[in-house]
Design an enzyme around this catalytic site. Sequence first.
Site, short mmCIF file in Angstrom:
data_model
loop_
_atom_site.label_atom_id
_atom_site.label_comp_id
_atom_site.label_asym_id
_atom_site.label_seq_id
_atom_site.Cartn_x
_atom_site.Cartn_y
_atom_site.Cartn_z
N GLY A 18 14.57 -117.69 4.14
CA GLY A 18 14.75 -117.66 2.69
C GLY A 18 16.09 -118.24 2.31
O GLY A 18 16.72 -118.95 3.09
N SER A 37 27.17 -108.28 1.03
CA SER A 37 27.62 -109.01 -0.16
C SER A 37 29.01 -108.57 -0.62
O SER A 37 29.41 -108.84 -1.74
CB SER A 37 26.60 -108.80 -1.30
N ILE A 63 20.47 -108.28 9.24
CA ILE A 63 21.12 -108.07 7.94
C ILE A 63 20.10 -107.84 6.85
O ILE A 63 20.45 -107.88 5.66
CB ILE A 63 22.02 -109.27 7.56
N SER A 82 12.53 -110.03 4.09
CA SER A 82 12.49 -108.83 3.26
C SER A 82 11.70 -107.76 4.00
O SER A 82 10.93 -108.05 4.92
CB SER A 82 11.85 -109.14 1.91
N ASP A 94 23.96 -104.85 10.21
CA ASP A 94 24.65 -104.52 8.96
C ASP A 94 23.82 -103.51 8.17
O ASP A 94 24.25 -103.02 7.13
CB ASP A 94 24.88 -105.77 8.12
N GLY A 150 17.35 -107.30 -2.53
CA GLY A 150 16.27 -106.53 -1.93
C GLY A 150 15.62 -105.66 -2.98
O GLY A 150 16.31 -105.12 -3.87
N ILE A 179 18.99 -116.81 2.04
CA ILE A 179 20.07 -116.35 2.91
C ILE A 179 19.91 -116.94 4.30
O ILE A 179 20.87 -117.41 4.92
CB ILE A 179 20.14 -114.80 2.93
N HIS A 195 26.65 -101.88 5.92
CA HIS A 195 25.96 -102.60 4.86
C HIS A 195 26.92 -103.25 3.87
O HIS A 195 26.92 -102.92 2.68
CB HIS A 195 24.97 -101.68 4.12
N ARG A 239 16.92 -105.21 6.41
CA ARG A 239 16.86 -103.79 6.11
C ARG A 239 16.69 -103.07 7.44
O ARG A 239 16.06 -103.60 8.37
CB ARG A 239 15.66 -103.44 5.18
#
Lengths: 333, 288
Positions: free
Chosen positions: A167, A301, A248, A222, A274, A84, A169, A298, A250
């Site tokens: 995208g 990853s 997940i 995004s 998240d 991001g 993900i 969050h 933002r």
Amino acid sequence: MRPARLMKVFVTRRIPPEGRAVLAGAADCEVEQWDSDEPIPRKELERGVAGAHGLLCLLTEQVDRTLLDAAGANLKVISTMSVGVDHLALDEIKKRCLICSGIRVGYTPDVLTDATAELAVSLLLTTSRRLPEAIEEVKNGGWTAWKPLWMCGYGLTKSTVGIIGLGRIGQAIARRLKPFGVQRFLYSGRQPKPQEAAEFQAEFVPTAQLAAEADFIIVTCSLTPATKGLCNKDFFRLMKKTAVLVNISRGDVVNQDDLYQALASGQIAAAGLDVTTPEPLPTSHPLLTLKNCVILPHIGSATHGTRNTMSLLAANNLLAGLRGEPMPSELKL
Amino acid sequence: MRPARLMKVFVTRRIPPEGRAVLAGAADCEVEQWDSDEPIPRKELERGVAGAHGLLCLLTEQVDRTLLDAAGANLKVISTMSVGVDHLALDEIKKRGIRVGYTPDVLTDATAELAVSLLLTTSRRLPEAIEEVKNGGWTAWKPLWMCGYGLTKSTVGIIGLGRIGQAIARRLKPFGVQRFLYSGRQPKPQEAAEFQAEFVPTAQLAAEADFIIVTCSLTPATKGLCNKDFFRLMKKTAVLVNISRGDVVNQDDLYQALASGQIAAAGLDVTTPETPCPCWRPTTCWLA
């Protein structure tokens, strides 16, 4: 005293060992780091970037005009340990001229795709199958026996899944959901992606149609001015009463007050987040009182391997930017 | 007064509407039901089955010799609303010539999905993370905080590659699992081929797997299979998931293995007993 040649690097946090080792091994750099696991206070950040040639930051740092001014004219590369980039004032960064080459930006796509897609699916399943509620019933004595209609959740078999933002993900999520028996994939976004969508026979539809037809909605776009507040009361009004929302991307893509209303009133079945606004979410926030809302801190990853690899990539992006070389992962400005 | 023709059916719980409607529509049956969401007390069960031609039960009822005696000679069918049959005394039932119905296949998807949900919620530490959000432990995004174990490039071991085990493997494949191992009574090469799964001794599976999922039936051979010897072989970073029956796992040994860090984490959907004692406080163990 510092030789004129050494380039100054400022690192805004203690980063994982692999990345740290790469920076330590760079003979042409002098590395200053905010040596803490906690975020750097703003004043310290503005002090620390002064005169820096390179900045390695996390998504917790707002790299805005003020910070760029504080850094000054040496700054030629910003390397973020994230995919991001909504925390970076890209327009400003683009404008800055250092002998007309501007500031280059490195980021960490791809290396975090698997872990993040896995976390998205984990969050979806834990929400749709009511695991946090069920765990609580085990602990508080609510579990008395196996009962046919107790603690039933929503299954993925024969469902329609809608992905907002197909995208890297989003595609990785669809790939993971496919063998659960999903009947139909829908997606929405700025434009269709027929090649990527073909793998799932995913249909490109307007967001409103996705909201109305999906049983499970996953937000993986995004954050931009166009997506801010996308999931608001109008969106929730279109959703099925039995639908589950997962975000997940933002926090700001979802209007949290509207989400609270939708969940509390039963307008939608459940939500898993998240990401929130702000991060961390205050412990008194009303969303935390709802049984049908699961909130994670969050951790998209958050596997040891992925975070180490992200730090390695961020460090290598940084050094390449300092040296005027091609970056492993450069953001096109 | 009951006509001689009507067959007596005893149902041990309030069952979902679709099943109930089918029984209600059966003109040749007189249906008696324990009309509650809670399990039927044993005495009521023994009373209720007396003279029954058919018994529809759940996995909460022990259909043992005593119950069969209490039912008497009319009993010709036992239908359980489960795929597990460890609550049925099959030897006794066979001796008496009673037919048994069960519910395989129709629950495979939901059960495999729950197994994967439990694995992921355990390996990615969701319950811990949720708690940190609620108790103020979450201060900011931090590189090495709350990191879990990912499936990418991992080895997954499935103990019991039956319908549910296969459905689980199918769901885990796109997560980037590098290798599937399985153990059981005999190899199943046709089913295993879909995942290139290797048939190995249980001990080898325990030693090599990063994620172990127990999906075998409970039999004298599998009772206590996952005990201290099993846990001793496992990796310190491995995650165990049990969705079969509580008795396949030795819970005291599991507690020691988790508390000492001998294994990383466990997720259980089944326990011994089921209604757990309130004195049990799991640590890195998530139960659903």
